[in-house]
Design a protein around this motif. Structure first.
Motif, PDB file in Angstrom:
ATOM      1  N   ARG A 127      -8.872   8.546  11.902  1.00 16.48           N
ATOM      2  CA  ARG A 127      -8.650   9.948  12.293  1.00 16.48           C
ATOM      3  C   ARG A 127      -7.298  10.464  11.769  1.00 16.48           C
ATOM      4  O   ARG A 127      -7.157  11.631  11.454  1.00 16.48           O
ATOM      5  N   LEU A 128      -6.310   9.583  11.694  1.00 13.27           N
ATOM      6  CA  LEU A 128      -4.976  10.003  11.268  1.00 13.27           C
ATOM      7  C   LEU A 128      -4.806   9.939   9.744  1.00 13.27           C
ATOM      8  O   LEU A 128      -3.742  10.224   9.219  1.00 13.27           O
ATOM      9  N   ALA A 129      -5.881   9.563   9.064  1.00 14.40           N
ATOM     10  CA  ALA A 129      -5.813   9.464   7.599  1.00 14.40           C
ATOM     11  C   ALA A 129      -6.155  10.787   6.923  1.00 14.40           C
ATOM     12  O   ALA A 129      -6.262  10.841   5.689  1.00 14.40           O
ATOM     13  N   CYS A 130      -6.332  11.852   7.704  1.00 15.77           N
ATOM     14  CA  CYS A 130      -6.497  13.215   7.156  1.00 15.77           C
ATOM     15  C   CYS A 130      -7.772  13.394   6.335  1.00 15.77           C
ATOM     16  O   CYS A 130      -7.732  13.920   5.226  1.00 15.77           O
ATOM     17  N   ASP A 131      -8.886  12.957   6.883  1.00 17.83           N
ATOM     18  CA  ASP A 131     -10.206  13.275   6.341  1.00 17.83           C
ATOM     19  C   ASP A 131     -10.360  12.921   4.858  1.00 17.83           C
ATOM     20  O   ASP A 131     -10.733  13.759   4.037  1.00 17.83           O
ATOM     21  N   PRO A 132     -10.097  11.686   4.480  1.00 19.66           N
ATOM     22  CA  PRO A 132     -10.130  11.313   3.057  1.00 19.66           C
ATOM     23  C   PRO A 132     -11.553  11.207   2.511  1.00 19.66           C
ATOM     24  O   PRO A 132     -12.459  10.766   3.213  1.00 19.66           O
ATOM     25  N   GLU A 133     -11.713  11.602   1.257  1.00 15.89           N
ATOM     26  CA  GLU A 133     -12.987  11.308   0.583  1.00 15.89           C
ATOM     27  C   GLU A 133     -12.955   9.860   0.084  1.00 15.89           C
ATOM     28  O   GLU A 133     -13.902   9.110   0.252  1.00 15.89           O
TER      29      GLU A 133
ATOM     30  N   LEU B  59      -6.823   7.199  -4.676  1.00 13.19           N
ATOM     31  CA  LEU B  59      -7.375   7.303  -3.318  1.00 13.19           C
ATOM     32  C   LEU B  59      -6.767   8.519  -2.625  1.00 13.19           C
ATOM     33  O   LEU B  59      -5.706   8.998  -3.000  1.00 13.19           O
ATOM     34  N   ASP B  60      -7.460   8.989  -1.588  1.00 14.49           N
ATOM     35  CA  ASP B  60      -6.910  10.094  -0.793  1.00 14.49           C
ATOM     36  C   ASP B  60      -6.131   9.574   0.408  1.00 14.49           C
ATOM     37  O   ASP B  60      -5.275  10.265   0.955  1.00 14.49           O
ATOM     38  N   ALA B  61      -6.472   8.373   0.845  1.00 13.74           N
ATOM     39  CA  ALA B  61      -5.738   7.754   1.951  1.00 13.74           C
ATOM     40  C   ALA B  61      -5.950   6.259   1.902  1.00 13.74           C
ATOM     41  O   ALA B  61      -6.905   5.775   1.275  1.00 13.74           O
TER      42      ALA B  61
ATOM     43  N   THR C 250      -2.198   9.960   2.385  1.00 10.40           N
ATOM     44  CA  THR C 250      -1.580   9.358   3.569  1.00 10.40           C
ATOM     45  C   THR C 250      -1.786   7.850   3.550  1.00 10.40           C
ATOM     46  O   THR C 250      -2.894   7.384   3.259  1.00 10.40           O
ATOM     47  N   VAL C 251      -0.736   7.127   3.872  1.00  7.04           N
ATOM     48  CA  VAL C 251      -0.840   5.678   4.054  1.00  7.04           C
ATOM     49  C   VAL C 251      -0.601   5.389   5.531  1.00  7.04           C
ATOM     50  O   VAL C 251       0.446   5.747   6.076  1.00  7.04           O
TER      51      VAL C 251
ATOM     52  N   GLU D 165       4.260  14.892  -1.750  1.00 11.00           N
ATOM     53  CA  GLU D 165       3.775  15.062  -0.373  1.00 11.00           C
ATOM     54  C   GLU D 165       2.893  13.917   0.105  1.00 11.00           C
ATOM     55  O   GLU D 165       1.982  14.100   0.905  1.00 11.00           O
ATOM     56  N   ARG D 166       3.159  12.726  -0.429  1.00  8.45           N
ATOM     57  CA  ARG D 166       2.514  11.557   0.167  1.00  8.45           C
ATOM     58  C   ARG D 166       3.239  11.239   1.467  1.00  8.45           C
ATOM     59  O   ARG D 166       4.429  11.538   1.619  1.00  8.45           O
ATOM     60  N   SER D 167       2.524  10.636   2.416  1.00  8.37           N
ATOM     61  CA  SER D 167       3.202  10.261   3.656  1.00  8.37           C
ATOM     62  C   SER D 167       2.809   8.862   4.094  1.00  8.37           C
ATOM     63  O   SER D 167       1.733   8.365   3.749  1.00  8.37           O
ATOM     64  N   VAL D 168       3.734   8.263   4.828  1.00  5.81           N
ATOM     65  CA  VAL D 168       3.496   6.937   5.414  1.00  5.81           C
ATOM     66  C   VAL D 168       3.656   7.100   6.909  1.00  5.81           C
ATOM     67  O   VAL D 168       4.616   7.730   7.360  1.00  5.81           O
TER      68      VAL D 168
END
Ligand SMILES: [Zn+2]
Ligand SMILES: [Zn+2]
Length: 330
Positions: free
Chosen positions: A157-163, A222-224, A247-248, A269-272
């Motif tokens: 859920r916290l991975a921001c809806d990755p494809e 990857l998206d997340a 997002t990682v 704007e990548r985030s960990v």
């Protein structure tokens, strides 16, 4: 009752006969049917986490049957089958609890860490933190849903809806998340230790479109990514694999130090972020979702007395799916 007890962190658990616990107000006594083994249990036993409440009965993925209820446990009846997760108690009044973030409660107490857990024939739990187990799940298959499943769900859920979703470390949690992600039409890329062909094949069986070594780059960005393995070096590796805006998520409670890395890996704007614990809402959501997927958990059962063997097998990375301890029926 029989229990596996941690007397000193860093030492093996010891089989012991201990008094049957009594449920206090708001608590239920459960006869434990089984308890899944989590990597967090290893971190407790191996001294990676500070100050466990010793002597301690570990285990926080308990499937049990209500044997006795304390006062103020309305809604619970003797014979009910319930699950007990890691979050065992919160104060309900700190700034986190009051803002829907009880997973971050300053005074939280955790099952199998500050509260005796499920590596035993019986356990006492706060009724407010017990979940009904969905029908249709046998005990052994239900147990890994309670942490591997819940934490995986919160991480996704916290991975921001990755494809395109990367999973680093294909153990108990990843084998569940992969199924949920495939159900949600996400594309899964699984990373394992180099040379772990079995885990890579397992990942492909569960819907991963690509599986390889964590030292390899995935075939596309990857998206997340969710990191389940407790290896800090995977953070820059995962950052290098995610696209701009990606997002990682670090899903474990403990990780080795993260090596320094060039800012370029984070730029764009990548985030960990980390995921800590769970809320009861996560539990309700995930236990409602699991039968719809449906999530099938693969388990390796061990008798309660073989808890040390189960932990060692997990330490060695040789568990396919989740290890689950069961007490022989009385
Ligand atoms: Zn609180
Ligand atoms: Zn856990």
């Amino acid at each position: 009752m029989r229990a596996m007890i941690l007397e000193r962190a860093g030492e093996p658990l010891r089989t012991a006969e201990v008094p049957l616990p009594e449920p206090g107000a708001g608590q239920v006594l459960l006869r434990v049917r089984c308890c899944a083994v989590c990597r967090t249990d290893l971190h407790v036993v191996d001294r990676d986490l500070p100050d466990p409440d010793l002597p301690l009965i570990p285990g926080h993925q308990i499937v049990g049957v209500v044997e006795k209820t304390g006062e103020h446990t309305d809604g619970f009846t003797v014979g009910d089958r319930v699950g007990v997760p890691w979050l065992g108690w919160t104060d309900g009044e700190c700034r986190y609890c009051l803002s829907g973030r009880e997973n971050l409660c300053e005074n939280a107490r955790f099952t199998g860490y500050q509260i005796d857990g499920g590596y035993a024939e019986y356990a006492v739990a706060d009724a407010r933190f017990c979940f009904p187990i969905p029908n249709g799940y046998p005990d052994l298959q239900a147990a890994p849903l309670l942490c591997a499943g819940l934490i995986g769900h919160r991480s996704l859920r916290l991975a921001c809806d990755p494809e395109r979703l990367g999973l680093y470390g294909f153990g108990a949690s990843a084998h569940i998340v992969a199924q949920v992600a495939a159900h949600e039409n996400r594309r899964v890329f699984a990373f394992t230790s180099p040379g772990d062909d079995e885990a890579q094949e397992f990942a492909r069986d569960l819907g991963a479109e690509w599986a390889g070594s964590s030292e390899e780059a995935p075939p596309e960005e990857l998206d997340a990514a969710i990191i389940f393995a407790p290896v800090g070096a995977l953070v820059p590796a995962a950052l290098g694999a995610v696209a701009r805006g990606g997002t990682v998520v670090c899903a474990g409670i403990h990780m080795s130090d993260i090596p320094s890395f060039p800012y370029e890996l984070l730029w764009g704007e990548r985030s960990v972020r980390s995921v800590a614990n769970l809320t009861r809402q996560d539990g309700q959501e995930f236990l409602a979702l699991a039968p719809k997927v449906p999530v099938h958990t693969e388990v390796m059962p061990f008798p309660l007395e073989k808890a040390n063997e189960a932990l060692q097998t997990l330490r060695d990375g040789k568990i396919r799916g989740a290890a689950v301890l069961f007490a022989a029926p009385p």
